[in-house]
Write an enzyme that holds these catalytic residues in place. Structure first.
Site, PDB file in Angstrom:
ATOM      1  N   VAL A  50       0.450  -0.989  -0.294  1.00 22.08           N
ATOM      2  CA  VAL A  50      -0.299  -0.209   0.251  1.00 22.08           C
ATOM      3  C   VAL A  50       0.837   1.116  -0.374  1.00 22.08           C
ATOM      4  CG1 VAL A  50      -1.544   1.270   1.809  1.00 22.08           C
ATOM      5  CG2 VAL A  50      -1.624  -1.169   1.447  1.00 22.08           C
ATOM      6  N   VAL A 110      -4.059   4.624   7.516  1.00 18.56           N
ATOM      7  CA  VAL A 110      -4.785   3.130   7.082  1.00 18.56           C
ATOM      8  C   VAL A 110      -4.902   1.765   7.208  1.00 18.56           C
ATOM      9  CG1 VAL A 110      -4.420   2.584   4.543  1.00 18.56           C
ATOM     10  CG2 VAL A 110      -3.970   5.372   4.765  1.00 18.56           C
ATOM     11  N   HIS A 153     -14.739   0.629   9.142  1.00 17.05           N
ATOM     12  CA  HIS A 153     -14.069  -0.317   7.825  1.00 17.05           C
ATOM     13  C   HIS A 153     -14.609  -2.615   8.202  1.00 17.05           C
ATOM     14  CE1 HIS A 153     -12.256  -0.983   3.961  1.00 17.05           C
ATOM     15  NE2 HIS A 153     -11.140  -1.171   5.007  1.00 17.05           N
TER      16      HIS A 153
END
Length: 308
Positions: free
Chosen positions: A13, A118, A175
């Site tokens: 990422v 993140v 999430h």
């Protein structure tokens, strides 16, 4: 003078994000990792693509937080993936430790930056970063809703045979399995999707969106998604650095909005030069509100595990 964006964690990422940022050509990029020489090698590779693709962004790889000093934005991707035999609580505590240490260094070297988190579990890790940094809530944002919404939009566009650009949608909440895709508000070129497909098909797409990350993990066998997550962070960075004031779903520390206090929940927020410039409150149906409360409860459980 160029803006400066530091990416903490040079894994899939982080390094993909660094590449995307360099290609934007509006900021210099620092990629930090604790693994010796690895971020330096990846940064050099990205830098050497500049003459071919036509960008002049400086890309630096480092094992020293001092090189991240005076960043405008710091993106935290560092953390452990969940491994076989590891419970969710084990993962939370391990990544809590990592994110806390990273945040301390970020604040030390870039006290005026905006932090985008993140690392998973996302909402809980954003809570850690906010507490450790002491920053106002406007400057600590979690990336989740942009990614979840992108998945939702992708599946809808494929279903109806439309351009993804014509699909507008929102996914709220945490999430994970408890996210809340707002199918009622989803449109294709302004047409509600309820007029374009049957209710049972909409529900199948909603469930696929909830399982979006797990679907990719299952296919890859090892590792998890990174192309779409890095693109989602990039959209947030675009809106902040270029002061676009785009409205997108982000994990935000709510202070009374939607009836929640001091907890990160995915909601629509306007992002600009100051970070979160406005939280948008959508009028929810009783069913949607119940789903959002259930999602918030899942985040609260993680916060209790962390002892925050």
């Amino acid at each position: 003078m160029r803006s400066k964006v530091s990416v903490i964690g040079a894994g899939f990422v982080g390094s993909t994000l660094a590449q995307r940022l360099a290609e934007r050509d509006y900021a210099d990029v620092v990629m930090f990792d604790i693994v010796p020489d690895m971020p330096q090698g990846k940064a050099l590779d990205i830098l050497e693509a500049g003459p071919v693709l036509g960008y002049d962004s400086l890309v630096i790889g480092t094992n020293d937080y001092a090189d991240t000093a005076n960043s405008d934005i710091v993106v935290i991707t560092s953390g452990f993936p969940r491994k076989p035999g590891m419970s969710r609580d084990d993962l939370v505590k391990k990544n809590q430790e990592i994110v806390a240490q990273v945040t301390e260094q970020v604040v030390k070297h870039s006290p005026n930056c905006i932090i985008i988190v993140v690392t998973n579990p996302l909402d809980a890790m954003a809570q850690v970063a906010l507490k450790v940094s002491g920053f106002p809530r406007e400057r600590v944002i979690g990336m989740a809703g942009v990614l979840d919404t992108a998945r939702f939009r992708t599946f809808i566009a494929q279903e109806v045979g439309a351009s993804v650009r014509d699909v507008q949608a929102y996914v709220l909440g945490g999430h994970g399995d408890t996210m809340v895709p707002l199918a009622r508000m989803c449109t294709v070129a302004g047409i509600p999707i309820s007029q374009l497909m049957p209710a049972d098909r909409i529900e199948q797409i909603v469930q696929r969106t909830r399982d979006g990350g797990a679907e990719i993990v299952k296919l890859l066998k090892t590792g998890s998604a990174y192309f779409a997550p890095s693109a989602s962070v990039l959209q947030m960075v675009d809106s902040i650095l270029l002061d676009k004031k785009m409205i997108m779903p982000c994990a935000v520390s709510l202070q009374g909005e939607y009836g929640f206090n001091d907890i990160f929940v995915g909601v629509p927020a306007q992002l600009g030069a100051k970070g979160i410039e406005k939280v948008i409150e959508i009028e929810l149906t009783p069913e949607e509100r119940n789903a959002l409360e259930k999602s918030a409860d899942a985040v609260k459980e993680l916060i209790q595990v962390m002892g925050l």
